[in-house]
Design a protein around this motif. Structure first.
Motif, mmCIF file in Angstrom:
data_model
loop_
_atom_site.group_PDB
_atom_site.id
_atom_site.type_symbol
_atom_site.label_atom_id
_atom_site.label_comp_id
_atom_site.label_asym_id
_atom_site.label_seq_id
_atom_site.Cartn_x
_atom_site.Cartn_y
_atom_site.Cartn_z
ATOM 1 N N ASP A 65 1.031 16.511 3.398
ATOM 2 C CA ASP A 65 1.444 17.571 2.471
ATOM 3 C C ASP A 65 2.857 17.354 1.940
ATOM 4 O OD1 ASP A 65 -0.980 18.768 2.849
ATOM 5 O OD2 ASP A 65 -0.283 20.142 4.409
ATOM 6 N N ALA A 66 3.659 16.626 2.688
ATOM 7 C CA ALA A 66 5.029 16.358 2.245
ATOM 8 C C ALA A 66 5.090 15.194 1.257
ATOM 9 C CB ALA A 66 5.925 16.069 3.447
ATOM 10 N N GLY A 67 3.930 14.598 0.953
ATOM 11 C CA GLY A 67 3.910 13.493 0.014
ATOM 12 C C GLY A 67 4.249 12.154 0.629
ATOM 13 N N GLU A 68 4.215 12.060 1.972
ATOM 14 C CA GLU A 68 4.573 10.823 2.653
ATOM 15 C C GLU A 68 3.322 10.142 3.200
ATOM 16 O OE1 GLU A 68 7.037 12.376 5.664
ATOM 17 O OE2 GLU A 68 8.848 12.501 4.415
ATOM 18 N N ALA A 102 0.824 -1.205 0.000
ATOM 19 C CA ALA A 102 0.000 0.000 0.000
ATOM 20 C C ALA A 102 0.860 1.257 0.000
ATOM 21 C CB ALA A 102 -0.935 -0.003 1.205
ATOM 22 N N ILE A 103 1.957 1.235 0.769
ATOM 23 C CA ILE A 103 2.846 2.396 0.836
ATOM 24 C C ILE A 103 3.518 2.627 -0.514
ATOM 25 C CG2 ILE A 103 4.967 3.279 1.885
ATOM 26 C CD1 ILE A 103 4.090 1.894 4.500
ATOM 27 N N ARG A 104 3.932 1.563 -1.161
ATOM 28 C CA ARG A 104 4.567 1.716 -2.474
ATOM 29 C C ARG A 104 3.558 2.189 -3.525
ATOM 30 N NH1 ARG A 104 6.955 -3.266 -1.130
ATOM 31 N NH2 ARG A 104 5.432 -4.309 -2.482
ATOM 32 N N ALA A 105 2.362 1.641 -3.471
ATOM 33 C CA ALA A 105 1.347 1.992 -4.468
ATOM 34 C C ALA A 105 0.806 3.394 -4.250
ATOM 35 C CB ALA A 105 0.205 0.983 -4.412
ATOM 36 N N ARG A 106 0.837 3.871 -2.968
ATOM 37 C CA ARG A 106 0.289 5.192 -2.620
ATOM 38 C C ARG A 106 -1.148 5.313 -3.117
ATOM 39 N NH1 ARG A 106 4.309 8.819 -1.474
ATOM 40 N NH2 ARG A 106 3.236 10.598 -2.392
ATOM 41 N N ALA A 107 -1.847 4.191 -3.089
ATOM 42 C CA ALA A 107 -3.237 4.128 -3.529
ATOM 43 C C ALA A 107 -3.877 2.926 -2.837
ATOM 44 C CB ALA A 107 -3.321 3.997 -5.052
#
Length: 515
Positions: free
Chosen positions: A416-419, A384-389
């Motif tokens: 907001d930092a994209g993490e 999930a973290i890699r897919a960011r979806a």
């Protein structure tokens, strides 16, 4: 006739006093001229005389400077215009007096100039009184605005109540008969009157609508300049489109309109209105109008914030209800670098997994699960973290409650930092569905076997019937052979009959198997 005036003449003679009185009376002024012989007499007169309209000092060598007279008047608390009376040959001395604070001068023998001087002084006193009143109102109103900004009304989000107080403060702090706050409707086709306070009646009204199309370019001007100060709505070209639709029916003669903005967009305006004819607005009133608009914008933001907070609270309440009573297991995780820890889990998750919420919160999967469940869950987090979806999957987990199948939706949250900083997981227990599917597969296999056996039985029955029919024919021929002759043919016929009887027994067994 002008109201009665009182003038104190210092020095000179009775003829000078009479001449001053005559000039002013000839101009239609009712006047009393009091004469003081010298400085001491003047001081005594100033101690007892009612308010004066002017103090005229006749210049002589013995007369002190204008500065001395101004200091004396100030010490006695007298705000009296100081005039100097002299002749042409005293021009330099008059100039010195004017430099030291004298309000004006009058030359002998032309006392007629005194009328113009007194007229100017009256106008200046009137203008000063208006300015003083405006400044006093503005200062008092500014103080009220500061108190209003700190009041609970403005923090509560009650827009109607806040604007009601604001418009009342507005007419007390400015020389305006009315103050109104207008806001655009959602389609921005109409300005809606939210609150209008009329100082003459003390009544608040609302609900009036003004079509934006009737305003011409006035609203564009308001957006670009923020504040429009209109001393005469009928003479100003910017307001010509509004005279027929609003100003004339409402008897408005002058306005100060200040745009109300939210997130850089014009959302409405605050309007101070003078009724009747034209009106000269004071600079302090313009500043005060700007402060009113700022506070109105603050009230709008407060109402918007309260609305959003209410919506957020309702959303949180619904989420909490769903979280607590959902039939699905819900897990909330916090991502701490390489480590993912449990933030919360709902009661269904406790029941299904057999893991206690109190023991699991703040811990990672390795702290509460054994292999291979920990490895499976860690793999899904990383996915999930890699897919960011969001990811969807179904798999079996070995849990303290036993082996369970879950259909899971895992959703990463990105800051907001994209993490990815948080993960939500909604897992539906499909163990019963899996077991039902397995049972269905077993039943289908059993049905297939039964259908196969039924087919074999039918085939065996058909064969048995066919063989039996053949044996019947053979048996009939054997009987005729036996009956037609003896000897060896009879023996053959008997053997045939015995074989067909045995065949009949076999076909009967096949039929029994088929049934």
């Amino acid at each position: 006739m002008s109201p009665a005036q009182r003038v104190l003449l210092i020095g000179g003679d009775d003829a000078d006093a009479a001449r001053v009185a005559q000039v002013l009376r000839d101009a239609g002024r009712e006047v009393e001229v009091v004469r003081a012989a010298d400085l001491a007499d003047a001081r005594a007169q100033l101690e007892t005389l009612p308010p004066l309209d002017a103090l005229i000092v006749n210049l002589t060598d013995e007369v002190t400077s204008a500065r001395h007279w101004r200091d004396m008047l100030r010490a006695m608390g007298r705000d009296v215009p100081l005039l100097v009376l002299g002749s042409i040959d005293q021009e330099l001395m008059v100039a010195l007096w004017l430099a030291e604070g004298a309000a004006d001068w009058v030359f002998r023998p032309h006392f007629s100039g005194l009328v113009a001087v007194m007229t100017r002084l009256e106008r200046e006193r009137r203008d000063a009184a208006i300015v003083a009143d405006a400044e006093g109102r503005w200062r008092a109103g500014t103080g009220e605005l500061m108190r209003l900004a700190r009041s609970a009304q403005f923090r509560s989000g009650d827009l109607k109540g806040a604007l009601s107080q604001l418009t009342e403060v507005a007419v007390r702090g400015a020389r305006a008969a009315r103050c109104g706050v207008w806001l655009f409707n959602e389609a921005r086709t109409v300005l809606e009157l939210i609150d209008l306070y009329d100082a003459r009646t003390g009544v608040h009204t609302s609900g009036k609508n003004l079509e934006v199309s009737c305003a011409g370019g006035y609203l564009d001007e308001l957006h670009s300049q923020r504040m429009l100060v209109i001393d005469d709505v009928y003479a100003d070209p910017r307001t010509r489109h509004l005279t027929e639709s609003y100003f004339t029916p409402e008897n408005v003669g002058a306005t100060i309109d200040v745009g109300l903005q939210s997130r850089g967009a014009l959302v409405g305006c605050l309007s101070l209105e003078h009724l009747g004819g034209p009106h000269d607005w004071h600079a302090g009133e313009e500043s005060f109008a700007g402060a009113l608009a700022d506070l109105a914008s603050l009230a709008l933001e407060g109402a918007e914030r309260a609305k959003l907070e209410s919506a957020l609270g309702e959303s949180e309440r619904r989420f909490r209800e769903m979280f607590l009573h959902s039939n699905d297991s819900i897990f909330l995780y916090r991502v701490e670098g390489e480590r993912v820890v449990l933030e919360d889990m709902n009661p269904t998750a406790e029941l299904v997994t057999g893991v206690s919420r109190e023991l699991a919160i703040g811990k990672s999967a390795g702290d509460v699960l054994s292999e291979p469940a920990r490895a499976k869950l860690t793999q899904r987090w990383q996915q999930a973290i890699r897919a960011r979806a969001p990811i969807l999957y179904e798999q079996e987990m070995q849990l303290p409650s036993g082996s369970r199948w879950f259909n899971t939706s895992m959703v990463p949250f990105i800051n907001d930092a994209g993490e990815v900083y948080r993960i939500a997981s909604i897992a539906r227990d499909v163990t019963g569905v899996r077991e039902a599917e397995q049972l269905q597969r077993n039943l289908e296999a059993q049905l297939a076997d039964a259908q196969k056996n039924e087919a074999l039985a039918r085939l065996a029955s058909h064969i048995a019937h066919d063989v039996n029919n053949l044996l019947t024919v053979v048996n009939a021929h054997a009987q005729r052979l036996q009956e037609s002759g003896g000897g060896k043919s009879a023996d053959v016929a008997q053997a045939i009959l015995q074989a067909t009887a045995r065949g009949r027994e076999l076909t009967q067994q096949v039929l029994t198997f088929g049934r």
